[in-house]
Design a protein around this motif. Sequence first.
Motif, PDB file in Angstrom:
ATOM      1  N   LYS A  79      -1.455 -44.021  -8.929  1.00 30.79           N
ATOM      2  CA  LYS A  79       0.001 -44.025  -9.100  1.00 30.79           C
ATOM      3  C   LYS A  79       0.353 -45.126 -10.087  1.00 30.79           C
ATOM      4  CE  LYS A  79       0.996 -42.199  -4.577  1.00 30.79           C
ATOM      5  NZ  LYS A  79       1.603 -42.409  -3.267  1.00 30.79           N
ATOM      6  N   ALA A  80       1.016 -44.703 -11.150  1.00 28.98           N
ATOM      7  CA  ALA A  80       1.471 -45.628 -12.193  1.00 28.98           C
ATOM      8  C   ALA A  80       2.497 -44.876 -13.020  1.00 28.98           C
ATOM      9  CB  ALA A  80       0.299 -46.072 -13.063  1.00 28.98           C
ATOM     10  N   ASN A  81       3.230 -45.608 -13.836  1.00 28.37           N
ATOM     11  CA  ASN A  81       4.177 -44.880 -14.669  1.00 28.37           C
ATOM     12  C   ASN A  81       3.375 -44.106 -15.724  1.00 28.37           C
ATOM     13  OD1 ASN A  81       4.367 -45.880 -17.427  1.00 28.37           O
ATOM     14  ND2 ASN A  81       5.410 -47.687 -16.666  1.00 28.37           N
ATOM     15  N   PRO A  82       3.927 -43.007 -16.225  1.00 25.49           N
ATOM     16  CA  PRO A  82       3.179 -42.131 -17.141  1.00 25.49           C
ATOM     17  C   PRO A  82       2.631 -42.841 -18.378  1.00 25.49           C
ATOM     18  CG  PRO A  82       5.188 -41.057 -16.420  1.00 25.49           C
ATOM     19  CD  PRO A  82       5.243 -42.464 -15.916  1.00 25.49           C
ATOM     20  N   PHE A  83       3.363 -43.796 -18.919  1.00 25.31           N
ATOM     21  CA  PHE A  83       2.876 -44.507 -20.104  1.00 25.31           C
ATOM     22  C   PHE A  83       1.676 -45.385 -19.760  1.00 25.31           C
ATOM     23  CE2 PHE A  83       7.407 -43.733 -21.029  1.00 25.31           C
ATOM     24  CZ  PHE A  83       7.233 -42.902 -22.135  1.00 25.31           C
ATOM     25  N   ASP A  84       1.702 -45.987 -18.570  1.00 30.40           N
ATOM     26  CA  ASP A  84       0.556 -46.793 -18.133  1.00 30.40           C
ATOM     27  C   ASP A  84      -0.666 -45.911 -17.902  1.00 30.40           C
ATOM     28  OD1 ASP A  84       2.107 -49.046 -18.293  1.00 30.40           O
ATOM     29  OD2 ASP A  84       2.373 -49.261 -16.123  1.00 30.40           O
ATOM     30  N   LEU A  85      -0.453 -44.711 -17.371  1.00 34.54           N
ATOM     31  CA  LEU A  85      -1.578 -43.789 -17.154  1.00 34.54           C
ATOM     32  C   LEU A  85      -2.256 -43.442 -18.475  1.00 34.54           C
ATOM     33  CD1 LEU A  85      -0.160 -41.351 -14.458  1.00 34.54           C
ATOM     34  CD2 LEU A  85      -2.032 -42.999 -14.176  1.00 34.54           C
ATOM     35  N   ASP A  97      -0.615 -55.052 -19.145  1.00 27.46           N
ATOM     36  CA  ASP A  97      -0.629 -56.212 -18.261  1.00 27.46           C
ATOM     37  C   ASP A  97       0.093 -55.786 -16.987  1.00 27.46           C
ATOM     38  OD1 ASP A  97      -0.724 -58.666 -17.045  1.00 27.46           O
ATOM     39  OD2 ASP A  97       0.579 -59.681 -18.460  1.00 27.46           O
ATOM     40  N   ARG A  98      -0.687 -55.344 -16.001  1.00 27.85           N
ATOM     41  CA  ARG A  98      -0.118 -54.781 -14.787  1.00 27.85           C
ATOM     42  C   ARG A  98      -0.877 -55.262 -13.555  1.00 27.85           C
ATOM     43  NH1 ARG A  98       2.980 -53.734 -18.133  1.00 27.85           N
ATOM     44  NH2 ARG A  98       3.885 -51.750 -18.729  1.00 27.85           N
ATOM     45  N   THR A  99      -0.133 -55.415 -12.463  1.00 27.13           N
ATOM     46  CA  THR A  99      -0.769 -55.689 -11.178  1.00 27.13           C
ATOM     47  C   THR A  99      -1.416 -54.405 -10.673  1.00 27.13           C
ATOM     48  OG1 THR A  99       1.354 -55.282 -10.107  1.00 27.13           O
ATOM     49  CG2 THR A  99       0.747 -57.594 -10.521  1.00 27.13           C
ATOM     50  N   LEU A 100      -2.482 -54.569  -9.916  1.00 23.06           N
ATOM     51  CA  LEU A 100      -3.269 -53.434  -9.433  1.00 23.06           C
ATOM     52  C   LEU A 100      -3.519 -53.587  -7.947  1.00 23.06           C
ATOM     53  CD1 LEU A 100      -5.359 -51.018  -9.967  1.00 23.06           C
ATOM     54  CD2 LEU A 100      -7.046 -52.843 -10.092  1.00 23.06           C
ATOM     55  N   GLY A 138      -6.790 -57.755   0.210  1.00 19.43           N
ATOM     56  CA  GLY A 138      -5.426 -57.508   0.640  1.00 19.43           C
ATOM     57  C   GLY A 138      -4.666 -56.636  -0.342  1.00 19.43           C
ATOM     58  N   ASP A 139      -3.651 -55.992   0.193  1.00 15.88           N
ATOM     59  CA  ASP A 139      -2.829 -55.082  -0.588  1.00 15.88           C
ATOM     60  C   ASP A 139      -1.786 -55.854  -1.395  1.00 15.88           C
ATOM     61  OD1 ASP A 139      -1.821 -52.722  -1.554  1.00 15.88           O
ATOM     62  OD2 ASP A 139      -1.082 -51.984   0.373  1.00 15.88           O
ATOM     63  N   ASP A 140      -1.263 -55.210  -2.405  1.00 18.34           N
ATOM     64  CA  ASP A 140      -0.111 -55.715  -3.149  1.00 18.34           C
ATOM     65  C   ASP A 140       0.914 -54.591  -3.161  1.00 18.34           C
ATOM     66  OD1 ASP A 140       1.819 -56.555  -4.888  1.00 18.34           O
ATOM     67  OD2 ASP A 140       0.460 -56.994  -6.546  1.00 18.34           O
ATOM     68  N   PRO A 141       1.868 -54.623  -2.229  1.00 15.78           N
ATOM     69  CA  PRO A 141       2.842 -53.535  -2.147  1.00 15.78           C
ATOM     70  C   PRO A 141       3.706 -53.397  -3.400  1.00 15.78           C
ATOM     71  CG  PRO A 141       3.117 -55.093  -0.317  1.00 15.78           C
ATOM     72  CD  PRO A 141       2.057 -55.627  -1.214  1.00 15.78           C
ATOM     73  N   GLN A 142       3.751 -54.422  -4.234  1.00 16.10           N
ATOM     74  CA  GLN A 142       4.547 -54.385  -5.458  1.00 16.10           C
ATOM     75  C   GLN A 142       3.720 -54.020  -6.689  1.00 16.10           C
ATOM     76  OE1 GLN A 142       7.864 -54.765  -5.163  1.00 16.10           O
ATOM     77  NE2 GLN A 142       7.464 -54.990  -2.981  1.00 16.10           N
ATOM     78  N   ALA A 143       2.448 -53.672  -6.496  1.00 16.73           N
ATOM     79  CA  ALA A 143       1.560 -53.373  -7.623  1.00 16.73           C
ATOM     80  C   ALA A 143       2.116 -52.240  -8.479  1.00 16.73           C
ATOM     81  CB  ALA A 143       0.172 -53.013  -7.114  1.00 16.73           C
ATOM     82  N   LYS A 144       1.963 -52.388  -9.770  1.00 14.59           N
ATOM     83  CA  LYS A 144       2.439 -51.383 -10.724  1.00 14.59           C
ATOM     84  C   LYS A 144       1.449 -50.229 -10.881  1.00 14.59           C
ATOM     85  CE  LYS A 144       6.151 -53.614 -11.709  1.00 14.59           C
ATOM     86  NZ  LYS A 144       7.403 -53.175 -11.136  1.00 14.59           N
TER      87      LYS A 144
END
Length: 112
Positions: free
Chosen positions: A99-105, A32-35, A61-67
């Motif tokens: 770009k995402a944290n390794p576990f999300d990748l 469950d992540r923003t994109l 539009g962009d989401d600068p806080q996206a995970k």
Amino acid sequence: MASVDDCRQALHDLAARLDSHADQVRDRVDLDRTLACRVSDLDTAFHGRLTDGRLIDLGDGDDPQAKVVLTTTSDDLVALVHGKLDVPKALAAGRVSIKANPFDLLKLRKLL
């Protein structure tokens, strides 16, 4: 070069395809992540949310806080969504950046 509308439609096509398979991947992909999807040659972006194997809440539009952040060109985005460009090969060639944290990748690989 694909247009902003072509990119938007490609993302909606991807959302529809993920939605049709969500029941099969929901239990395997606990994500469950923003994109944010940044289209470099058009200097534009889209945002949404990956949840339960679905891509929802798509918008301009962009989401600068996206995970999770995917960056590519308009033509490559359209080609990826329509299966004309292989994700691992595109990543290896530098045509796509995720770009995402390794576990999300690792979890995202199950969706690809």
